[in-house]
Design a protein around this motif. Structure first.
Motif, short mmCIF file in Angstrom:
data_model
loop_
_atom_site.label_atom_id
_atom_site.label_comp_id
_atom_site.label_asym_id
_atom_site.label_seq_id
_atom_site.Cartn_x
_atom_site.Cartn_y
_atom_site.Cartn_z
N VAL A 217 -12.12 1.28 -3.36
CA VAL A 217 -12.39 0.11 -2.59
C VAL A 217 -13.28 0.23 -1.34
O VAL A 217 -14.14 -0.47 -1.23
CB VAL A 217 -10.86 -0.80 -2.23
CG1 VAL A 217 -11.36 -1.90 -1.32
CG2 VAL A 217 -10.32 -0.91 -3.58
N SER A 218 -12.86 1.45 -0.75
CA SER A 218 -13.65 1.72 0.41
C SER A 218 -13.43 3.11 0.91
O SER A 218 -12.35 3.66 0.48
CB SER A 218 -13.49 0.76 1.69
OG SER A 218 -12.23 0.99 2.38
N ASP A 219 -14.40 3.69 1.40
CA ASP A 219 -14.27 5.29 1.92
C ASP A 219 -14.95 5.47 3.02
O ASP A 219 -16.14 5.61 3.17
CB ASP A 219 -14.95 6.19 0.78
CG ASP A 219 -14.72 7.63 1.16
OD1 ASP A 219 -14.14 7.85 2.13
OD2 ASP A 219 -14.93 8.29 0.30
N TYR B 45 -5.21 8.73 4.50
CA TYR B 45 -5.45 9.07 5.46
C TYR B 45 -5.93 10.47 5.58
O TYR B 45 -5.09 11.43 5.45
CB TYR B 45 -4.61 8.57 6.51
CG TYR B 45 -4.50 7.28 6.83
CD1 TYR B 45 -5.33 6.34 7.35
CD2 TYR B 45 -3.39 6.54 6.28
CE1 TYR B 45 -5.26 5.09 7.45
CE2 TYR B 45 -3.07 5.00 6.49
CZ TYR B 45 -4.02 4.48 6.80
OH TYR B 45 -3.95 2.82 7.17
N ASP C 50 -7.59 1.16 -5.34
CA ASP C 50 -6.70 0.19 -6.28
C ASP C 50 -6.60 0.69 -7.67
O ASP C 50 -7.75 1.10 -8.15
CB ASP C 50 -7.41 -1.37 -6.16
CG ASP C 50 -6.56 -2.20 -6.44
OD1 ASP C 50 -5.42 -2.28 -6.46
OD2 ASP C 50 -7.17 -3.19 -7.24
N ARG D 61 0.84 4.47 1.35
CA ARG D 61 0.12 5.31 2.29
C ARG D 61 0.45 6.75 2.40
O ARG D 61 1.49 7.15 2.47
CB ARG D 61 0.90 4.89 3.91
CG ARG D 61 0.47 3.13 3.84
CD ARG D 61 1.01 2.66 5.23
NE ARG D 61 0.88 2.99 6.48
CZ ARG D 61 -0.09 2.56 7.22
NH1 ARG D 61 -0.87 1.78 6.85
NH2 ARG D 61 -0.24 3.33 8.40
N VAL E 248 -4.00 3.84 0.25
CA VAL E 248 -4.27 4.04 1.19
C VAL E 248 -4.40 5.70 1.72
O VAL E 248 -3.27 6.15 1.65
CB VAL E 248 -4.48 3.34 2.77
CG1 VAL E 248 -3.10 3.20 3.22
CG2 VAL E 248 -5.53 3.63 3.64
N ALA F 156 -2.13 -0.59 -4.85
CA ALA F 156 -2.74 -0.28 -3.55
C ALA F 156 -2.42 1.08 -3.04
O ALA F 156 -1.21 1.38 -3.15
CB ALA F 156 -2.96 -1.32 -2.47
N ALA G 10 -9.55 3.81 0.62
CA ALA G 10 -8.64 2.72 0.00
C ALA G 10 -8.88 2.80 -1.58
O ALA G 10 -10.14 2.75 -1.90
CB ALA G 10 -9.07 1.42 0.55
N GLU H 133 0.77 -0.99 0.29
CA GLU H 133 -0.04 -0.06 0.08
C GLU H 133 0.89 1.23 -0.14
O GLU H 133 1.67 1.39 0.86
CB GLU H 133 -0.88 0.03 1.30
CG GLU H 133 -1.91 -0.86 1.25
CD GLU H 133 -2.54 -1.08 2.77
OE1 GLU H 133 -3.99 -1.62 2.63
OE2 GLU H 133 -2.31 -0.61 3.76
N ARG I 13 -7.40 -6.30 10.93
CA ARG I 13 -5.69 -6.23 10.57
C ARG I 13 -5.34 -6.03 11.56
O ARG I 13 -5.46 -5.37 12.57
CB ARG I 13 -5.50 -4.85 9.55
CG ARG I 13 -4.01 -4.72 9.39
CD ARG I 13 -3.97 -3.56 8.35
NE ARG I 13 -4.49 -3.83 7.09
CZ ARG I 13 -4.02 -2.89 5.99
NH1 ARG I 13 -3.54 -2.05 6.28
NH2 ARG I 13 -4.37 -3.48 4.57
N ARG J 248 -10.61 7.33 5.97
CA ARG J 248 -9.55 6.38 5.28
C ARG J 248 -10.21 5.89 4.17
O ARG J 248 -11.46 5.56 3.98
CB ARG J 248 -9.56 5.23 6.14
CG ARG J 248 -8.67 4.22 5.77
CD ARG J 248 -8.60 2.83 6.31
NE ARG J 248 -9.13 2.64 7.59
CZ ARG J 248 -10.32 2.26 7.73
NH1 ARG J 248 -10.93 1.91 6.32
NH2 ARG J 248 -10.87 1.91 8.82
#
Length: 297
Positions: free
Chosen positions: A197-199, A230, A221, A173, A228, A226, A219, A171, A276, A217
């Protein structure tokens, strides 16, 4: 993002005068694949070998042949080597001379199918060129910056390299404030053809060392791998924000034990965050990285 990029050490094939790309872009997506994308790691040249040995001992994999090159368009000299692991690749630089501006600030190097078109596309999506595209012994390179100060190198090879797919895609970051995040996310997703992928707009701040706060956060792709992002108030405690890359492993406890035995220091002990387990370590030479593994359930 070193001049003739990180992969120069791995593919020291001196290109001839050919200028025809070894592969063509498709539908304006210039990514080649995450196995060709690397984190740029700058270490003191006298700690170069120690870092490389520690990183390989932690993640496994192999290295390219080490060499000394001029990897910038202006005069300089650095040790350079690729470390190719199942969890991601790093391009290591140990300069013997002062590092010319703006090198050293770029976090990643991304292989593209067409350097001029990729840079043009990045600029059209809100990036700025920090240095004009320049030639290297095996291709061409450029350093760009996205909103929020996210620096990266794009590079192209005359002869396409061939690397095995990664067991776990690392990832990238990225830490941003709300001032910069919307412009960065819009620009990067447009350029990289990235999908969300996600929010999570109410993620726990404890994930980045800010317990009791809420962060966003995101994510992503793409063909570049990948990422992420923040989004927070930026009041990050050490060492958060210094971890440019997160590496996925099958067994975090075992990997941390390997890292410790190889001279790495655990800065943030393993802790649970969602599904995780995550920790942050500092390798010899100063490189800081997040390492994680998925938990059952």
């Amino acid at each position: 993002m070193k001049t003739f990029t990180l992969i120069i050490a791995a593919a020291m094939v001196v290109a001839g005068p050919a200028v025809t790309p070894a592969f063509a872009a498709t539908a304006s997506d210039y990514a080649v694949g995450p196995q060709y994308d690397t984190t740029h790691v700058y270490v003191p040249q006298d700690q170069f070998d120690t870092f490389v040995a520690s990183f390989v001992a932690t993640f496994g994999g192999s290295t390219s042949k080490q060499g000394e090159f001029q990897v910038t368009p202006t005069k300089s000299l650095t040790k350079s080597q690729l470390v190719l692991t199942p969890s991601g690749t790093v391009s290591v630089f140990g300069f013997r001379t002062p590092i010319p501006y703006p090198f050293g600030d770029e976090r990643t190097g991304y292989l593209v199918t067409d350097i001029e078109a990729a840079v043009k596309s990045a600029v059209s999506h809100g990036a700025v060129r920090r240095i004009a595209t320049f030639p290297d012994p095996i291709g061409r390179d450029s350093v760009i910056q996205w909103p929020g100060g996210v620096n990266m190198q794009l590079y192209w090879h005359t002869a396409k390299p061939s690397y095995a797919p990664l067991a776990s895609v690392p990832e990238n970051r990225v830490y941003l404030t709300p001032d910069a995040a919307p412009a960065f996310l819009k620009g990067w997703t447009g350029f990289a053809h990235a999908h969300v992928v996600s929010d999570d707009k109410a993620a726990p701040g404890a994930e980045i060392g800010e317990p009791g706060k809420t962060i966003r956060r995101v994510a992503l792709d793409s063909g570049y791998g990948a990422m992420v992002v923040y989004v927070s108030d930026g009041q990050l405690p050490w060492p958060y924000g210094r971890d440019m890359t997160g590496y996925g492993v099958a067994d975090l406890t075992a990997t941390l034990a390997k890292a410790t035995a190889a001279g790495a220091e655990t800065l943030v002990p393993a802790f649970a965050t969602g599904k995780r387990q995550s920790a942050i370590v500092r390798f010899p030479g100063g490189y800081i990285a997040e390492i994680h593994s998925d938990t059952a359930g």
